[in-house]
Design a protein around this motif. Sequence first.
Motif, PDB file in Angstrom:
ATOM      1  N   THR A 145      43.481  42.475  24.947  1.00 30.96           N
ATOM      2  CA  THR A 145      43.210  43.893  24.666  1.00 30.96           C
ATOM      3  C   THR A 145      41.714  44.199  24.723  1.00 30.96           C
ATOM      4  N   ILE A 146      40.944  43.296  25.274  1.00 33.98           N
ATOM      5  CA  ILE A 146      39.505  43.498  25.436  1.00 33.98           C
ATOM      6  C   ILE A 146      39.271  44.222  26.761  1.00 33.98           C
ATOM      7  N   THR A 147      38.525  45.305  26.705  1.00 29.09           N
ATOM      8  CA  THR A 147      38.219  46.101  27.897  1.00 29.09           C
ATOM      9  C   THR A 147      36.703  46.098  28.125  1.00 29.09           C
ATOM     10  N   PRO A 148      36.228  46.690  29.222  1.00 28.34           N
ATOM     11  CA  PRO A 148      34.776  46.754  29.451  1.00 28.34           C
ATOM     12  C   PRO A 148      34.018  47.492  28.336  1.00 28.34           C
ATOM     13  N   GLU A 149      34.707  48.320  27.587  1.00 29.04           N
ATOM     14  CA  GLU A 149      34.055  49.075  26.509  1.00 29.04           C
ATOM     15  C   GLU A 149      33.955  48.283  25.208  1.00 29.04           C
ATOM     16  N   THR A 150      34.639  47.177  25.094  1.00 31.50           N
ATOM     17  CA  THR A 150      34.651  46.395  23.849  1.00 31.50           C
ATOM     18  C   THR A 150      33.274  45.798  23.587  1.00 31.50           C
ATOM     19  N   ARG A 151      32.798  45.992  22.394  1.00 36.67           N
ATOM     20  CA  ARG A 151      31.517  45.438  21.982  1.00 36.67           C
ATOM     21  C   ARG A 151      31.724  44.009  21.503  1.00 36.67           C
ATOM     22  N   TYR A 152      30.689  43.195  21.630  1.00 42.71           N
ATOM     23  CA  TYR A 152      30.747  41.816  21.159  1.00 42.71           C
ATOM     24  C   TYR A 152      30.287  41.785  19.714  1.00 42.71           C
ATOM     25  N   GLY A 153      31.096  41.237  18.866  1.00 40.46           N
ATOM     26  CA  GLY A 153      30.787  41.098  17.443  1.00 40.46           C
ATOM     27  C   GLY A 153      32.085  40.887  16.694  1.00 40.46           C
ATOM     28  N   SER A 154      32.009  40.236  15.568  1.00 40.87           N
ATOM     29  CA  SER A 154      33.212  39.890  14.808  1.00 40.87           C
ATOM     30  C   SER A 154      34.065  41.105  14.480  1.00 40.87           C
ATOM     31  N   ARG A 155      33.454  42.145  13.957  1.00 35.51           N
ATOM     32  CA  ARG A 155      34.222  43.331  13.550  1.00 35.51           C
ATOM     33  C   ARG A 155      34.888  43.996  14.753  1.00 35.51           C
ATOM     34  N   ALA A 177      41.081  35.001  42.097  1.00 31.40           N
ATOM     35  CA  ALA A 177      42.473  35.384  41.862  1.00 31.40           C
ATOM     36  C   ALA A 177      42.865  36.450  42.884  1.00 31.40           C
ATOM     37  N   ARG A 178      44.091  36.380  43.361  1.00 32.78           N
ATOM     38  CA  ARG A 178      44.569  37.384  44.309  1.00 32.78           C
ATOM     39  C   ARG A 178      44.597  38.768  43.664  1.00 32.78           C
ATOM     40  N   ASN A 179      44.129  39.761  44.393  1.00 35.23           N
ATOM     41  CA  ASN A 179      44.163  41.171  43.973  1.00 35.23           C
ATOM     42  C   ASN A 179      43.424  41.440  42.666  1.00 35.23           C
ATOM     43  N   ALA A 180      42.444  40.626  42.320  1.00 35.26           N
ATOM     44  CA  ALA A 180      41.669  40.820  41.093  1.00 35.26           C
ATOM     45  C   ALA A 180      40.266  40.276  41.321  1.00 35.26           C
ATOM     46  N   GLN A 181      39.390  41.105  41.843  1.00 32.52           N
ATOM     47  CA  GLN A 181      38.036  40.670  42.204  1.00 32.52           C
ATOM     48  C   GLN A 181      37.230  40.172  41.015  1.00 32.52           C
ATOM     49  N   ASN A 182      37.572  40.591  39.803  1.00 33.14           N
ATOM     50  CA  ASN A 182      36.793  40.193  38.630  1.00 33.14           C
ATOM     51  C   ASN A 182      37.463  39.073  37.828  1.00 33.14           C
ATOM     52  N   VAL A 183      38.417  38.369  38.438  1.00 29.00           N
ATOM     53  CA  VAL A 183      39.080  37.253  37.766  1.00 29.00           C
ATOM     54  C   VAL A 183      38.959  35.999  38.629  1.00 29.00           C
ATOM     55  N   THR A 239      44.469  21.032  38.516  1.00 29.16           N
ATOM     56  CA  THR A 239      45.114  21.720  37.407  1.00 29.16           C
ATOM     57  C   THR A 239      44.257  22.895  36.949  1.00 29.16           C
ATOM     58  N   LEU A 240      44.879  24.041  36.755  1.00 28.98           N
ATOM     59  CA  LEU A 240      44.167  25.218  36.269  1.00 28.98           C
ATOM     60  C   LEU A 240      43.692  24.970  34.839  1.00 28.98           C
ATOM     61  N   GLN A 241      42.368  25.085  34.623  1.00 29.60           N
ATOM     62  CA  GLN A 241      41.754  24.818  33.322  1.00 29.60           C
ATOM     63  C   GLN A 241      41.368  26.083  32.566  1.00 29.60           C
ATOM     64  N   ARG A 242      40.974  27.118  33.299  1.00 28.85           N
ATOM     65  CA  ARG A 242      40.577  28.360  32.643  1.00 28.85           C
ATOM     66  C   ARG A 242      40.712  29.535  33.601  1.00 28.85           C
ATOM     67  N   ILE A 243      40.953  30.706  33.003  1.00 30.05           N
ATOM     68  CA  ILE A 243      41.037  31.966  33.721  1.00 30.05           C
ATOM     69  C   ILE A 243      39.868  32.787  33.215  1.00 30.05           C
ATOM     70  N   VAL A 244      38.955  33.167  34.102  1.00 30.81           N
ATOM     71  CA  VAL A 244      37.712  33.824  33.690  1.00 30.81           C
ATOM     72  C   VAL A 244      37.717  35.287  34.124  1.00 30.81           C
ATOM     73  N   TRP A 245      37.638  36.179  33.150  1.00 31.83           N
ATOM     74  CA  TRP A 245      37.595  37.633  33.394  1.00 31.83           C
ATOM     75  C   TRP A 245      36.199  38.138  33.107  1.00 31.83           C
ATOM     76  N   THR A 246      35.667  38.947  34.017  1.00 31.10           N
ATOM     77  CA  THR A 246      34.418  39.666  33.769  1.00 31.10           C
ATOM     78  C   THR A 246      34.724  41.140  33.903  1.00 31.10           C
ATOM     79  N   PRO A 247      34.212  41.969  33.007  1.00 30.70           N
ATOM     80  CA  PRO A 247      34.541  43.399  33.049  1.00 30.70           C
ATOM     81  C   PRO A 247      33.986  44.070  34.301  1.00 30.70           C
ATOM     82  N   GLU A 248      34.796  44.944  34.867  1.00 35.59           N
ATOM     83  CA  GLU A 248      34.325  45.787  35.978  1.00 35.59           C
ATOM     84  C   GLU A 248      33.723  47.027  35.382  1.00 35.59           C
ATOM     85  N   ASN A 249      32.556  47.397  35.828  1.00 36.42           N
ATOM     86  CA  ASN A 249      31.906  48.611  35.297  1.00 36.42           C
ATOM     87  C   ASN A 249      31.977  49.735  36.277  1.00 36.42           C
TER      88      ASN A 249
END
Length: 193
Positions: A48-58, A151-157, A183-193
């Motif tokens: 549920t993290i989007t490009p607008e999500t701020r980084y911080g515990s709260r 990733a197919r059809n996902a330039q930011n993954v 073996t797939l070890q991680r899926i990396v998402w970067t927000p699109e702006n």
Amino acid sequence: MLRLRTAFPALCLTVLLAACQPDSQNDFIAAASLPQPVTAIRTERAATITPETRYGSRALKNALPGYELEGVQIAVEDRTLWTLAAFHNGEQMLQILKGDDGAVSAVHGVSQRVAGPNGEQIGMTFVESGLRRSECRVGRNLWRGMAVCQARNAQNVKLVFSVPGYEGPFDQIPEPAQLRTATLQRIVWTPEN
């Protein structure tokens, strides 16, 4: 009566398998061996993290209800760093990286219970992912010898694969025969702006 009890489970299994015929043998292996995903990484969001999500515990606790956050040290390609990890029922699911502007700069899916944009899951092989070698580049520094794939059809993954027992050369992607079992070890998402 004992014969019926032992024959009945075998008959049920035969009926179930016939009803679930996979498109290919690899589809059946992936579906049978990986757990049901709890969350997903898509082009527009990581869980549920989007490009607008701020980084911080709260902010992250608000964005990820039902998850616990904890500081962890991780390795990205060029360095190790401390970041926040999101745990669901005690299992580490996501690693969330901070950007220079205080927003989330990337999210790494690290659990088999995180699905990628095309249904990829940690633990599946390169062959099961359906990717081609030409869609990948060789990892560098701390990810050397790994295949970092688009990733197919996902330039930011990106999908990061580890090749069991790979001994180099580390300046190129492993040969096709070796890459098949990566073996797939991680899926990396970067927000699109």
